[in-house]
Write a protein that holds these residues in place. Structure first.
Motif, PDB file in Angstrom:
ATOM      1  N   LEU A  72      53.100  32.701  97.088  1.00  0.00           N
ATOM      2  CA  LEU A  72      54.207  33.443  96.474  1.00  0.00           C
ATOM      3  C   LEU A  72      55.489  32.630  96.568  1.00  0.00           C
ATOM      4  O   LEU A  72      55.718  31.899  97.537  1.00  0.00           O
ATOM      5  N   GLU A  73      56.369  32.778  95.558  1.00  0.00           N
ATOM      6  CA  GLU A  73      57.561  31.929  95.460  1.00  0.00           C
ATOM      7  C   GLU A  73      58.527  32.131  96.621  1.00  0.00           C
ATOM      8  O   GLU A  73      59.189  31.187  97.070  1.00  0.00           O
ATOM      9  N   MET A  74      58.612  33.350  97.138  1.00  0.00           N
ATOM     10  CA  MET A  74      59.608  33.650  98.179  1.00  0.00           C
ATOM     11  C   MET A  74      59.022  33.586  99.587  1.00  0.00           C
ATOM     12  O   MET A  74      59.707  33.926 100.559  1.00  0.00           O
ATOM     13  N   TYR A  75      57.767  33.158  99.700  1.00  0.00           N
ATOM     14  CA  TYR A  75      57.125  33.080 101.017  1.00  0.00           C
ATOM     15  C   TYR A  75      57.806  32.023 101.883  1.00  0.00           C
ATOM     16  O   TYR A  75      57.985  30.869 101.466  1.00  0.00           O
ATOM     17  N   GLY A  76      58.179  32.414 103.113  1.00  0.00           N
ATOM     18  CA  GLY A  76      58.713  31.475 104.111  1.00  0.00           C
ATOM     19  C   GLY A  76      60.095  30.924 103.815  1.00  0.00           C
ATOM     20  O   GLY A  76      60.510  29.959 104.471  1.00  0.00           O
ATOM     21  N   VAL A  77      60.815  31.514 102.846  1.00  0.00           N
ATOM     22  CA  VAL A  77      62.145  30.994 102.483  1.00  0.00           C
ATOM     23  C   VAL A  77      63.212  31.865 103.123  1.00  0.00           C
ATOM     24  O   VAL A  77      63.171  33.093 103.018  1.00  0.00           O
ATOM     25  N   ASN A  78      64.171  31.213 103.819  1.00  0.00           N
ATOM     26  CA  ASN A  78      65.347  31.894 104.363  1.00  0.00           C
ATOM     27  C   ASN A  78      66.524  31.643 103.420  1.00  0.00           C
ATOM     28  O   ASN A  78      66.904  30.488 103.175  1.00  0.00           O
ATOM     29  N   TYR A  79      67.092  32.714 102.881  1.00  0.00           N
ATOM     30  CA  TYR A  79      68.149  32.610 101.871  1.00  0.00           C
ATOM     31  C   TYR A  79      69.521  32.807 102.524  1.00  0.00           C
ATOM     32  O   TYR A  79      69.693  33.684 103.394  1.00  0.00           O
ATOM     33  N   PHE A  80      70.490  32.002 102.044  1.00  0.00           N
ATOM     34  CA  PHE A  80      71.869  32.117 102.511  1.00  0.00           C
ATOM     35  C   PHE A  80      72.792  31.997 101.303  1.00  0.00           C
ATOM     36  O   PHE A  80      72.614  31.102 100.462  1.00  0.00           O
ATOM     37  N   PRO A  81      73.810  32.857 101.200  1.00  0.00           N
ATOM     38  CA  PRO A  81      74.774  32.735 100.096  1.00  0.00           C
ATOM     39  C   PRO A  81      75.730  31.556 100.341  1.00  0.00           C
ATOM     40  O   PRO A  81      76.264  31.388 101.436  1.00  0.00           O
ATOM     41  N   ILE A  82      75.906  30.733  99.335  1.00  0.00           N
ATOM     42  CA  ILE A  82      76.798  29.568  99.450  1.00  0.00           C
ATOM     43  C   ILE A  82      77.619  29.461  98.172  1.00  0.00           C
ATOM     44  O   ILE A  82      77.391  30.183  97.193  1.00  0.00           O
ATOM     45  N   ALA A  83      78.571  28.542  98.187  1.00  0.00           N
ATOM     46  CA  ALA A  83      79.417  28.272  97.020  1.00  0.00           C
ATOM     47  C   ALA A  83      79.681  26.790  96.935  1.00  0.00           C
ATOM     48  O   ALA A  83      79.716  26.085  97.954  1.00  0.00           O
ATOM     49  N   GLN A  84      79.864  26.348  95.715  1.00  0.00           N
ATOM     50  CA  GLN A  84      80.187  24.938  95.530  1.00  0.00           C
ATOM     51  C   GLN A  84      81.664  24.661  95.769  1.00  0.00           C
ATOM     52  O   GLN A  84      82.068  23.515  95.868  1.00  0.00           O
ATOM     53  N   ASN A  85      82.454  25.703  95.849  1.00  0.00           N
ATOM     54  CA  ASN A  85      83.858  25.556  96.243  1.00  0.00           C
ATOM     55  C   ASN A  85      84.195  26.670  97.223  1.00  0.00           C
ATOM     56  O   ASN A  85      83.363  27.518  97.531  1.00  0.00           O
ATOM     57  N   LYS A  86      85.416  26.696  97.700  1.00  0.00           N
ATOM     58  CA  LYS A  86      85.771  27.622  98.772  1.00  0.00           C
ATOM     59  C   LYS A  86      86.018  29.046  98.288  1.00  0.00           C
ATOM     60  O   LYS A  86      86.116  29.961  99.087  1.00  0.00           O
ATOM     61  N   ASN A  87      86.147  29.219  96.995  1.00  0.00           N
ATOM     62  CA  ASN A  87      86.568  30.530  96.498  1.00  0.00           C
ATOM     63  C   ASN A  87      85.425  31.391  95.984  1.00  0.00           C
ATOM     64  O   ASN A  87      85.538  32.612  95.958  1.00  0.00           O
ATOM     65  N   HIS A  88      84.341  30.800  95.543  1.00  0.00           N
ATOM     66  CA  HIS A  88      83.286  31.584  94.883  1.00  0.00           C
ATOM     67  C   HIS A  88      81.948  31.388  95.591  1.00  0.00           C
ATOM     68  O   HIS A  88      81.602  30.287  96.008  1.00  0.00           O
ATOM     69  N   THR A  89      81.228  32.496  95.713  1.00  0.00           N
ATOM     70  CA  THR A  89      79.859  32.467  96.253  1.00  0.00           C
ATOM     71  C   THR A  89      78.916  32.781  95.110  1.00  0.00           C
ATOM     72  O   THR A  89      78.622  33.934  94.808  1.00  0.00           O
ATOM     73  N   ASP A  90      78.464  31.761  94.440  1.00  0.00           N
ATOM     74  CA  ASP A  90      77.652  31.969  93.251  1.00  0.00           C
ATOM     75  C   ASP A  90      76.285  31.311  93.327  1.00  0.00           C
ATOM     76  O   ASP A  90      75.593  31.202  92.330  1.00  0.00           O
ATOM     77  N   LEU A  91      75.895  30.850  94.527  1.00  0.00           N
ATOM     78  CA  LEU A  91      74.591  30.199  94.690  1.00  0.00           C
ATOM     79  C   LEU A  91      73.901  30.726  95.933  1.00  0.00           C
ATOM     80  O   LEU A  91      74.512  31.384  96.784  1.00  0.00           O
ATOM     81  N   LEU A  92      72.610  30.417  96.000  1.00  0.00           N
ATOM     82  CA  LEU A  92      71.817  30.722  97.192  1.00  0.00           C
ATOM     83  C   LEU A  92      71.175  29.437  97.676  1.00  0.00           C
ATOM     84  O   LEU A  92      70.690  28.639  96.877  1.00  0.00           O
ATOM     85  N   LEU A  93      71.206  29.256  98.982  1.00  0.00           N
ATOM     86  CA  LEU A  93      70.545  28.109  99.593  1.00  0.00           C
ATOM     87  C   LEU A  93      69.321  28.626 100.331  1.00  0.00           C
ATOM     88  O   LEU A  93      69.418  29.547 101.151  1.00  0.00           O
ATOM     89  N   GLY A  94      68.155  28.028 100.009  1.00  0.00           N
ATOM     90  CA  GLY A  94      66.925  28.433 100.655  1.00  0.00           C
ATOM     91  C   GLY A  94      66.338  27.309 101.489  1.00  0.00           C
ATOM     92  O   GLY A  94      66.292  26.160 101.052  1.00  0.00           O
ATOM     93  N   VAL A  95      65.905  27.670 102.692  1.00  0.00           N
ATOM     94  CA  VAL A  95      65.312  26.698 103.608  1.00  0.00           C
ATOM     95  C   VAL A  95      63.880  27.149 103.885  1.00  0.00           C
ATOM     96  O   VAL A  95      63.645  28.284 104.312  1.00  0.00           O
ATOM     97  N   ASP A  96      62.908  26.243 103.656  1.00  0.00           N
ATOM     98  CA  ASP A  96      61.522  26.568 103.958  1.00  0.00           C
ATOM     99  C   ASP A  96      60.828  25.343 104.539  1.00  0.00           C
ATOM    100  O   ASP A  96      61.485  24.348 104.890  1.00  0.00           O
ATOM    101  N   ALA A  97      59.515  25.391 104.649  1.00  0.00           N
ATOM    102  CA  ALA A  97      58.766  24.332 105.308  1.00  0.00           C
ATOM    103  C   ALA A  97      58.755  23.030 104.521  1.00  0.00           C
ATOM    104  O   ALA A  97      58.460  21.969 105.083  1.00  0.00           O
ATOM    105  N   LYS A  98      59.086  23.088 103.225  1.00  0.00           N
ATOM    106  CA  LYS A  98      59.012  21.882 102.398  1.00  0.00           C
ATOM    107  C   LYS A  98      60.354  21.216 102.175  1.00  0.00           C
ATOM    108  O   LYS A  98      60.392  20.045 101.795  1.00  0.00           O
ATOM    109  N   GLY A  99      61.451  21.959 102.341  1.00  0.00           N
ATOM    110  CA  GLY A  99      62.766  21.346 102.129  1.00  0.00           C
ATOM    111  C   GLY A  99      63.839  22.381 101.915  1.00  0.00           C
ATOM    112  O   GLY A  99      63.708  23.552 102.307  1.00  0.00           O
TER     113      GLY A  99
END
Length: 552
Positions: free
Chosen positions: A206-233
């Motif tokens: 499954l696509e979301m198996y083992g992924v830890n999600y964190f909200p991030i932003a490419q700049n200091k003002n907006h949170t428009d992305l998610l960073l996922g950490v899993d066993a592969k990268g």
């Protein structure tokens, strides 16, 4: 040494409550214990050797944090409660569960955690896959499907499907249970650990198996992305799409990961590649991301190296354990098969015994019925014999009656023939009488005509006589006393003679006509009486013929 002195030397402790997916444990920890001391105590209590996948998690200020192994427990920013609660959970996930999860307890803990994440919708799963996963979960819990034991409704209290799937389809709980049971019945012979491993092998794709999600932003003002950490990268996702990453960094392609305040930097191994920088909401989040990245990277590199002695021993033990369990399962399967065959043979013997008893009972009942039937038949035979005698007697009487009726019929035929002959004669007589009557009527008419003519002639003769008398003796007619006696007497005597003769003929003719009429009436009356008698005789003959027909 006094008891008071011993009490003073005892170390101070604090209580800790460890919550696993399916149980809770409480421990007393020394004040100086580090996180690793507590973690090792929990692993020993669980019998867990593959400790590198797990950690102790707690929540502080709305952020899930992992207990650090190298720092004292009480020196870390943990909740101020008694006892202090920690969740013993999988912190890192294997790339291939079948190869890396060696212990059964490890498989079981991963199975419980992944199952909970799917039911809580932390991991998205399609409805079809959820039904299949639910069937493996039921196999792991209840063993082989037995329709006699697992009756409809046995899954009513089990949570097996995400609420999203239940809302998505308009199916009742009974219909879902029927679908799950259909798959569950096909898993017969699969042991609990094998069913849990099959569950994990499906879930790891499954696509979301083992992924830890964190909200991030490419700049200091907006949170428009998610960073996922899993066993592969490390993977970068859009805020509305957690399935397909827009950018990925495999562990083998990452040279360095660092953070400064809220800024986190990922440097690729390729120096010409662009350095990726992003911002998180808090410094603690960056620390948590870095901690997960380090742990996953270490495991990634460890998988690609030669196994350590400990891992080799564990794998050998796991293989031996699997072989032993396989043999044990085979032996249990054979014993189960033999037991089922024995039970089937027993049921067959019981069924056969019941059938034989039933056949014996039916044979006894049939014997009793046959005896009763024999007695009844004997009675019927006796009655039939008496009836036969009576019928023979009746037949003899009927034969006599038949002969009598035949004689009567012959007589009746003869009488009928005679009667028909008489009828024909009567009809001839009637025809003759009719003709005679017509003739007599014609004669009577002729006689009447003659009588009328005679009377007319008499009247004319009288008139002529009067005319002659008036001409010859006109004065004498006025005075007839003066006529000569002889003349008067002679003339009148002649007329009287003629008149008397004429009267005598008329009287005689009238008398004959009257007599013939009376004779005709008498004969007609007699003929009518005779016809009535013939009709009555014919009617009687017809009744006798009908009765003789009934007798025959």
């Amino acid at each position: 040494m006094s008891i008071r002195g011993l009490k003073k030397k005892q170390p101070k402790t604090f209580k800790v409550k460890i919550i696993t997916v399916d149980a809770e444990m409480e421990f007393s920890c020394e004040m100086k214990w580090k996180g690793k001391d507590l973690f090792d105590l929990v692993c020993r209590a669980l019998g867990l050797r593959e400790t590198w996948f797990f950690g102790l998690q707690y929540t502080i200020k709305g952020i899930c944090t992992w207990l650090k192994m190298d720092k004292k427990v009480l020196d870390q920013e943990i909740p101020k409660e008694d006892p202090i609660s920690f969740h013993f959970l999988a912190k890192f996930y294997p790339e291939k569960v079948e190869e890396e999860l060696l212990q059964e307890i490890t498989q079981h803990l991963f199975f419980l955690q992944v199952k909970k994440q799917i039911l809580d919708e932390e991991i998205y799963c399609s409805p079809e896959a959820t039904v299949l996963l639910a069937s493996y979960a039921v196999q792991a819990k209840y063993g082989d499907y037995d329709p006699n034991f697992h009756e409809p409704g046995f899954l009513a209290h089990d949570e097996l499907l995400p609420k999203r799937v239940l809302r998505q389809y308009q199916l009742t709980a009974e219909m879902w249970e029927e679908k799950i049971t259909a798959w569950y019945a096909e898993h017969r012979g699969i042991a609990r650990d094998e069913a849990e491993m099959n569950y994990l092998k499906i879930a790891q794709d499954l696509e979301m198996y083992g992924v830890n999600y964190f909200p991030i932003a490419q700049n200091k003002n907006h949170t428009d992305l998610l960073l996922g950490v899993d066993a592969k990268g490390i993977h970068i996702y859009s805020i509305n799409n957690r399935f397909s990453p827009s950018k990925s960094f495999e562990w083998s392609a990452i040279r360095n990961i660092s953070y400064s305040e809220k800024e986190l930097t990922i440097k690729p191994l390729d120096k010409k590649a662009e350095v990726f920088k992003f911002f998180s909401s808090q410094l603690k989040v960056n620390k948590l991301i870095l901690q997960l990245c380090i742990g996953n990277h270490d495991l990634f590199m460890r998988r690609r190296k030669v196994d350590s002695i400990e891992i080799q021993q564990m794998k050998a033990q796991a293989r031996e354990e699997k072989a032993r369990k396989k043999m044990e399962n085979q032996r249990l399967a054979r014993e189960k098969q033999l037991r089922e065959e024995a039970e089937r043979a027993k049921e067959e013997l019981e069924r056969r015994l019941f059938q034989l008893e039933d056949e014996a009972r039916q044979a006894n009942e049939a014997l009793l019925r046959s005896q009763e039937a024999a007695e009844l038949l004997a009675e019927k035979a006796q009655i039939a014999e008496e009836e036969a005698k009576l019928l023979a007697q009746n037949a003899a009487e009927a034969e006599q009656e038949r002969q009598r009726l035949e004689i009567t019929a012959l007589k009746t035929k003869e009488e009928k023939r005679l009667m028909e002959q008489k009828m024909r004669e009567a009809e001839l007589i009637a025809v003759k009488l009719v003709k005679e009557s017509d003739r007599r009527a014609k004669e009577a008419e002729h006689l009447k005509h003659d009588l009328h003519e005679a009377r007319e002639a008499e009247r004319k003769a009288k008139q002529k006589l009067l005319d002659i008398t008036r001409l010859n003796y006109p004065h004498m007619l006025k005075y007839p006393q003066y006529l000569p006696n002889d003349t008067r007497d002679a003339n009148f005597d002649k007329g009287s003679i003629k008149l008397d003769l004429k009267d005598i003929d008329l009287k005689r003719l009238s008398f004959e006509i009257e007599r013939e009429r009376l004779d005709y009436l008498e004969k007609s009356r007699k003929f009518e009486d005779r016809l009535k008698e013939l009709k009555s005789e014919i009617h009687a003959l017809k009744l006798e013929e009908k009765q003789s027909g009934l007798y025959s």
